[in-house]
Design a protein around this motif. Structure first.
Motif, mmCIF file in Angstrom:
data_model
loop_
_atom_site.group_PDB
_atom_site.id
_atom_site.type_symbol
_atom_site.label_atom_id
_atom_site.label_comp_id
_atom_site.label_asym_id
_atom_site.label_seq_id
_atom_site.Cartn_x
_atom_site.Cartn_y
_atom_site.Cartn_z
ATOM 1 N N MET A 1 0.785 4.556 -2.616
ATOM 2 C CA MET A 1 1.138 5.819 -2.404
ATOM 3 C C MET A 1 1.980 6.480 -2.869
ATOM 4 N N LEU A 2 2.960 6.457 -2.994
ATOM 5 C CA LEU A 2 3.781 6.539 -3.918
ATOM 6 C C LEU A 2 3.977 6.578 -5.491
ATOM 7 N N VAL B 1 0.970 6.989 -6.389
ATOM 8 C CA VAL B 1 -0.323 7.942 -6.697
ATOM 9 C C VAL B 1 -0.337 9.016 -5.885
ATOM 10 N N GLU B 2 0.971 9.239 -5.799
ATOM 11 C CA GLU B 2 1.281 11.164 -4.655
ATOM 12 C C GLU B 2 2.200 11.659 -5.718
ATOM 13 N N LEU C 1 -3.520 10.949 -7.574
ATOM 14 C CA LEU C 1 -3.795 11.979 -6.960
ATOM 15 C C LEU C 1 -3.694 13.575 -8.116
ATOM 16 N N ARG D 1 -4.618 0.390 -6.001
ATOM 17 C CA ARG D 1 -5.755 1.023 -5.041
ATOM 18 C C ARG D 1 -6.078 1.661 -5.284
ATOM 19 N N PHE D 2 -5.610 2.829 -4.819
ATOM 20 C CA PHE D 2 -6.032 4.117 -4.517
ATOM 21 C C PHE D 2 -5.350 5.430 -5.295
ATOM 22 N N PRO D 3 -6.792 6.081 -5.886
ATOM 23 C CA PRO D 3 -7.164 6.578 -6.569
ATOM 24 C C PRO D 3 -5.709 7.928 -7.395
ATOM 25 N N ALA E 1 1.288 -0.920 -0.377
ATOM 26 C CA ALA E 1 -0.557 0.113 -0.054
ATOM 27 C C ALA E 1 0.901 1.456 0.096
#
Ligand SMILES: Cc1cc2nc3c(=O)[nH]c(=O)nc-3n(C[C@H](O)[C@H](O)[C@H](O)COP(=O)(O)O)c2cc1C
Ligand code: SF4
Lengths: 602, 231
Positions: free
Chosen positions: B89-90, B92-93, B126, B122-124, B85
């Protein structure tokens, strides 16, 4: 250069070219120049012989430092959830209309700047704002109009304060309209006490015995984490160090707490006495009060109290003739919630970005300037003073087995009597609601945004470390409130206040907030909600400090306790709803390519 | 005490006092994934990918010293999912376009994504707007790819010891910046060092590129961590 150079030189010299005083240096220079431009940053860096990016890092970390001018009158309007409940939106609009600029900007003539700010510790008298350091509470649109007219006419900000609060708020050293709102006095903090009596009692004991008495009383830290104070002092006492420090955490940044504000106003001598006792117990002769920038309006008064105590030989050299030296200086913050975390606070007090440290070493091993340091909350030090007078046994008789004594609560939101209440640990939420006139509540936020949001079924639960822990913030949410608005406000707060050091908190909170917005817009599916809940767990488990470990709580605890509200918002007929707006994307790409989109807007 | 006994996922390990869990694990042939960590630099605990469980509590293995009798959980299903995760995150960030990146194949973030078999985060996304700085003589700073590991901040200093890189702003707005004057006078060697330290393609040395062709790079043949892992 000229004036800029001269100002920087003078200020840096005032702090003996000491780069650990960078917070004060920037504060003073900004006071003179209005802002810290890139040129000023270079000046400061070269005077202090450090890299300019180190100075820029600090300037851009804190909310109240700025690289660009923010107006001769700078309005910081609180945007906490309770401010919103109390009509902040209309007040913000009134400011914008009267001043002629939007929030986040200054008027074209540079007179007035309007800015949002995180909770300023006035939840019991919202809407409230800070203008050039002066606090204005219970704002109305009429008051706003008058104040802006005053600013346009060049009036002195302090002169706009026409009525004063109660108690020491009226002192010539404060002269503030802030009210104390002490609603319930208890035996520990607000019972009568004679300045110096407790320190005298402590100095007649051995330092080890002072610590034992605190341990006997089962005192746990009042700042939120609840660490046993006696044990912390013991560690600090036993740590090796050429000197040691006692730091008081008066950063009080958790939205909804304001109890330290009242202690600082009404019983600061009790607090300072507690710090001196701590100094004696751990073997420190220097203390630091880290005061949040929002409480700047009390600084002169606190300096005066320190002066009085020095005169009475309760501070300074050879205190009460017992051969013990101890003195206290005030370190101002500059607007950063994370600086309430004790190691971030130490970083900040050393003139750096308020980023928490990795542990080990703990502050009791290597704290301020690398020396063993005990950091305690304002209220904790006051409890110590009472324990020295009444004894640990007496203290322990109050509260519960795991949570001895009383707790000072800051109560705000939808209740008839917001203010501070000293109650015994173990008091149920229901009893508290009756006490404060908040019987109609549908939810109560215990411990601020980082705490727990509970519904009616949990009102029988007790306020104490072993059940509902709180550093003091209690926000009462009435039957007509939209809980999502409040949760969203809390997530805004964490996104704004994350220090940005670690990935889960820095990126994760933005991701959580976006998903919450999707749910609020009615475009989410059940799967979106389930994912949101699981993402909360990831961020809680992987973040580095208490901020990130608790920042998902507004969402996490409301999903747990108000699942029906979420389920009512999400669509059950579909598995997935896209948030991708094809039309907007086409238009953006056409614009970038210099073409005119041939699609019609829907 | 000269040696410390501890276990990682049940495996008996030994370590020297003062070693961190990451170092000790490596010595015992156990790979704990890291990203911000770089041998020889003071650990920062930034990325949290090395998070392990000790006594029921999560902690960063790069900053936590081993202790005698420690029971470390490393490759649990939950931790591996949470680490994945973080990698996601990295992705999508920032804005990562691997096929066009000079670091592809040498990039530790990309390598971790392969290791964790990330298909799509899994994250949209950004889609942040980030600045690229090509104004310095020796290096390009491509912030779209920056993971803020702070390696450059920790390691790259001017001859007089002043830091060349630093973090400005906070939260999601935090970004790498430089002392312009010091960065102007960076030597070729220092620029190369900065590029080599950067785990991603955020610091690039000017005037060279693709010296080693894609397909022959560090992680093209051997997955990240495979040099450490022993059965
Ligand atoms: C993000 C964050 C903010 C905090 N803010 C405060 C604060 O404003 N005041 C405070 O006393 N403790 C605060 N704390 C807790 C401190 O880290 C620390 O535990 C406390 O000051 C210790 O004092 P005590 O043991 O007397 O409570 C905060 C912790 C975190 C993680
Ligand atoms: S959890 Fe958040 S506030 Fe704490 S260190 Fe990480 S980024 Fe900073």
């Amino acid at each position: 250069m000229g004036r800029e150079d001269a100002v920087v030189k003078q200020v840096v010299a005032k702090y003996n070219n000491d780069k650990t005083r960078l917070m004060d240096i920037i504060t003073d220079v900004q006071h003179e120049l209005g802002c810290i431009s890139d040129d000023t940053i270079r000046c400061i860096a070269s005077q202090l012989q450090i890299s300019s990016v180190d100075v820029e890092g600090v300037v851009t970390f804190y909310h109240f430092f700025t690289k660009t001018p923010r107006g001769r009158y700078t309005v910081y309007l609180n945007n906490s959830a309770v401010a919103l409940m109390k009509g902040r939106t209309a007040i913000a609009k009134a400011f914008e209309e009267a001043a002629g600029c939007r929030f986040g900007s200054i008027t074209s003539d540079g007179t007035i700047g309007l800015y949002d700010t995180s909770c300023i510790g006035m939840n019991d008298q919202e809407p409230a704002a800070i203008i050039n350091g002066v606090v204005f509470t219970n704002l109305t649109t009429q008051k706003v109009k008058d104040m802006v007219a005053g600013m346009k006419a060049g009036k002195n900000v302090q002169d706009m304060v026409t009525e004063f609060g109660d108690g020491a708020n009226q002192s010539e050293f404060i002269r503030s309209m802030v009210k104390n709102n002490i609603m319930r006095k208890g035996p520990v903090l607000f019972a009568p006490y004679e300045m110096g009596s407790s320190l005298k009692a402590a100095l007649s004991k051995k330092p080890e015995d002072v610590i034992d008495e605190i341990k006997l009383g089962n005192l746990r830290g009042r700042g939120g984490a609840g660490f046993p104070t006696g044990m912390k002092w013991d560690f600090c006492r036993k740590s090796e160090g050429a000197k040691k420090f006692v730091v008081c955490n008066a950063d009080e940044g958790e939205p909804g707490t304001f109890k330290d504000r009242v202690i600082l106003t009404e019983i600061p001598h009790m607090l300072f006495e507690g710090m001196a006792i701590a100094g004696y117990a751990v073997g420190a002769s220097e203390g630091i009060l880290y005061l949040r920038a929002e409480y700047q309006y009390m600084k002169k008064y606190l300096e005066k109290i320190l002066g009085d105590m020095r005169e009475k030989n309760l501070l300074g050299k050879n205190i009460l003739g017992k051969g013990f030296d101890f003195d206290i200086r005030i370190q101002m913050g500059a607007g950063a919630y994370v600086c309430g975390e004790e190691s971030a606070l130490i970083e900040s007090a050393e003139g750096r970005r308020g980023e928490p440290r990795n542990r080990p070493p703990f502050p009791v091993q290597k704290g301020y300037l690398g020396y063993p340091t005990t950091v305690n909350n304002v209220e904790t030090f006051c409890c110590v003073v009472r324990i020295m007078l009444e004894g640990g046994e007496w203290f322990k008789k109050m509260g519960t087995a795991q949570s001895a004594g009383t707790k000072l609560l800051s109560v705000s939101g939808d209740c008839s009597n917001p203010g501070i209440y000293e109650v015994e640990f173990g008091t149920t939420v229901q009893t508290l609601l009756e006490m404060v006139g908040g019987r109609t509540a549908k939810a109560v936020q215990i411990g601020g945004p980082s705490g727990t949001c509970i519904g009616k079924k949990d009102f029988g639960r007790r306020i104490c470390y072993d059940d509902l822990a709180t550093g003091g913030s209690i926000i009462i949410i009435g039957p007509d409130r939209d809980l999502f608005e409040i949760v969203h406000n809390f997530m805004d707060f964490f996104v704004e206040e994350s220090c940005g050091w670690c990935v889960p908190c820095r990126a994760g909170n933005v991701i959580l907030k976006e998903r919450l917005e999707k749910i609020m817009s009615g475009k989410a599916s059940m799967k979106d909600m389930e994912e949101l809940e699981s993402w909360c767990k990831i961020i809680k488990s992987m973040s580095r400090c208490g901020l990130g470990q608790t920042s998902p709580n507004p969402i996490y605890t409301t999903i747990q306790n108000f699942r029906d509200l979420y389920e009512a918002k999400v669509r059950k007929d579909v598995d997935y709803v896209t948030t991708f707006d094809l039309m907007a994307a086409v238009q953006e790409s056409c614009k970038a390519a210099g073409r005119i989109p041939k699609v019609e807007e829907h | 005490m000269s040696t410390i006994q501890f276990t990682i996922d049940g495996k008996q390990c030994t370590a020297k006092p003062g070693q961190t869990i990451v170092e000790a694990a490596k010595q015992n042939g156990v790979y704990i994934p890291t990203l911000c960590h770089f041998e020889g630099l003071k650990p920062a605990g930034v990325c949290r990918i090395c998070t392990v469980k000790v006594g029921g509590r999560n902690m960063a293995a790069c900053t936590t010293p081993v202790a005698d009798g420690m029971v470390v959980e490393n490759k649990t299903a939950e931790l591996e999912d949470y680490r994945k995760a973080i990698v996601e995150m990295l992705f999508v960030e920032g804005n990562h376009m691997c096929p066009t990146c000079e670091k592809s194949g040498n990039c530790e973030l990309q390598a971790l994504a392969y290791r964790y078999m990330m298909m799509v985060p899994r994250f949209p996304f950004l889609f942040p707007k980030r600045e690229l700085d090509a104004s310095l003589p020796k290096i390009v700073i491509e912030r779209n790819r920056c993971v803020q590991c702070l390696r450059c901040v920790r390691a790259i200093t001017a001859p007089d010891g002043k830091r060349i890189f630093g973090i400005v702003k906070r939260g999601g707005h935090a970004k790498i910046n430089v002392d312009r004057e010091l960065a102007q006078s960076m030597s070729d060697e220092l620029a190369q060092k900065a590029m080599d330290l950067c785990p991603v393609g955020s610091i690039l040395k000017k005037e060279v590129g693709f010296a080693v062709p894609i397909g022959k790079r560090k992680f093209d043949t051997k997955p990240i961590g495979s040099d450490i892992e022993r059965a």
